[in-house]
Enzyme design. Structure first.
Site, mmCIF file in Angstrom:
data_model
loop_
_atom_site.group_PDB
_atom_site.id
_atom_site.type_symbol
_atom_site.label_atom_id
_atom_site.label_comp_id
_atom_site.label_asym_id
_atom_site.label_seq_id
_atom_site.Cartn_x
_atom_site.Cartn_y
_atom_site.Cartn_z
ATOM 1 C CD GLU A 17 -3.176 0.475 0.177
ATOM 2 O OE1 GLU A 17 -2.645 1.514 -0.280
ATOM 3 O OE2 GLU A 17 -4.360 0.195 -0.023
ATOM 4 C CG ASN A 147 -9.042 2.543 0.381
ATOM 5 O OD1 ASN A 147 -7.834 2.755 0.392
ATOM 6 N ND2 ASN A 147 -9.566 1.394 0.758
ATOM 7 C CG ASP A 197 -7.696 -0.131 -2.349
ATOM 8 O OD1 ASP A 197 -7.310 0.765 -1.574
ATOM 9 O OD2 ASP A 197 -7.580 -1.340 -2.076
#
Length: 295
Positions: A17, A147, A197
Site C-alpha cells: 500500500e 480509501n 481503492d
C-alpha cells in the site's frame, strides 16, 4: 490501454500500500501494512531496503525537506534516518480498535488521512481526518473502509472513496483552500467490476484508482466518466503513484492476501509491485507544509 507491465519487486507483500515517489532520492517507497514494514527501491527495481515498525504503517507523504511522514497505527509520525518513528500528532477519539489507512496531501500542504476499524468488528466508526497547524480535525464520519484520497490540480476538489463491499463509492467534495473545510458531498463514480481503492491525479486532472478485485486501474475524467482502463496481472491492486523524472511511470502496489477459495498458484504475482509507462504524466503531490504547531 495495453501497456507493457514490469515487475519492480515480486514481494510478495501481504497488503502492499501507500506508494510514493521521492524525486530527490529517485526512489519509490511503499508499505506492507500487516507486516509492519516500509520498503524503498530505485525505479529500476531490485531488492528493497526495508524497515520494520512496532505498529502498522499505512499512508506516506513527504515534507518540504524530503523527510518521510508516516500515518501508522493510531497517529502520525516522522521517519528518522535510523528507521525510527517520532510522534507528530494523534487524533481525538478512541485510542484503540482502529488504525490509519489511506492518505494524501492537498495543494496547500495539509495532510488528509482516514481510519478504519481494526480488528474488524471492533465497532469503531471510520473517519477522515485533516492534519494541519491546528492539529488533527475529524472531518467526515460514518466510513467503513476509507480509501481513494486525492485532490484536483486546482486544489478545490477532494476525492474520497469507501471500498467496503456494502458501500463501494467514490465521492467528490468542494474543498475550501483557505480553511480546509469540505462541502457539497456528491457521488463522483460507482465502480461496477470491483471496489474503489487507492488513487492518484494526473496532469490532465484525471482521477486514477485501483479497482481491487477487478484486477485493473481505472482512469476517470473530471466529470466521472471512465476514459481508460489498464488490466493488471493481479486481481487485488491497492494503490498507484506516478514516478520517474518525468512522472510518466505508474507504480502499483498489490495484495497477496486473496479472497477465500482463491488458488494462490493461479496468481503468482499477487503482492508484487508493478510498473508501466503512460503518455500523460502524473501530478506531483504537494509536500506536507503545515503540521501541528506550525500554522
Amino acid at each position: 490501454m495495453t501497456p507493457e507491465i514490469r515487475v519492480l519487486h515480486r514481494g510478495p507483500d501481504m497488503v502492499g500500500e501507500g506508494p510514493i515517489w521521492h524525486p530527490e532520492r529517485r526512489e519509490l517507497l511503499w508499505v506492507d501494512i500487516p507486516a509492519h514494514m516500509l520498503h524503498r527501491t530505485p525505479l529500476e527495481g531490485g531488492e528493497p531496503r526495508s524497515v520494520t515498525f512496532d505498529i502498522p504503517p499505512a499512508a506516506l507523504a513527504l515534507d518540504m525537506a524530503g523527510e518521510v511522514i508516516v500515518a501508522a497505527g493510531t497517529g502520525w509520525y516522522r521517519l528518522d534516518d535510523g528507521g525510527g518513528l517520532t510522534v507528530l500528532a494523534a487524533p481525538p477519539g478512541p485510542t484503540g480498535g482502529w488504525r490509519m489507512n489511506d492518505g494524501c496531501t492537498d495543494r496547500d500542504g495539509r495532510l488528509w488521512t482516514g481510519r478504519i476499524e481494526e480488528p474488524r468488528g471492533s465497532g469503531v466508526e471510520g473517519h477522515l481526518y485533516r492534519l494541519d497547524g491546528a492539529g488533527a480535525t475529524p472531518v467526515v464520519g460514518g466510513l467503513r473502509t476509507q480509501n481513494g484520497l486525492a485532490v484536483s490540480l486546482d486544489g478545490t476538489t477532494l476525492y474520497l472513496s469507501d471500498s467496503h463491499p456494502e458501500v463501494n463509492v467514490i465521492w467528490a467534495f468542494d474543498l475550501d483552500r483557505a480553511t480546509g473545510a469540505l462541502s457539497n458531498r456528491r457521488v463522483f463514480h460507482e465502480p461496477r467490476a470491483g471496489r474503489a481503492d487507492g488513487a492518484a491525479i494526473d496532469a490532465e486532472d484525471c482521477y486514477w484508482f485501483a479497482e481491487i478485485d477487478a484486477g485493473r486501474l481505472v482512469r476517470l475524467a473530471p466529470d466521472g466518466r471512465v476514459v481508460a482502463t489498464v488490466d493488471l496481472p493481479v486481481s487485488r491492486p491497492t494503490k498507484l503513484t506516478f514516478a520517474g523524472p518525468d512522472l510518466r511511470t505508474i507504480c502499483v502496489t498489490s495484495m497477496s492476501i486473496l479472497p477465500e477459495g482463491s488458488d494462490p498458484a493461479g496468481e503468482p504475482l499477487a503482492g508484487a509491485l508493478l510498473a508501466f509507462d503512460v503518455e500523460t504524466a502524473g501530478a506531483l503531490p504537494t509536500p506536507v507544509t503545515v503540521l501541528p504547531g506550525q500554522g
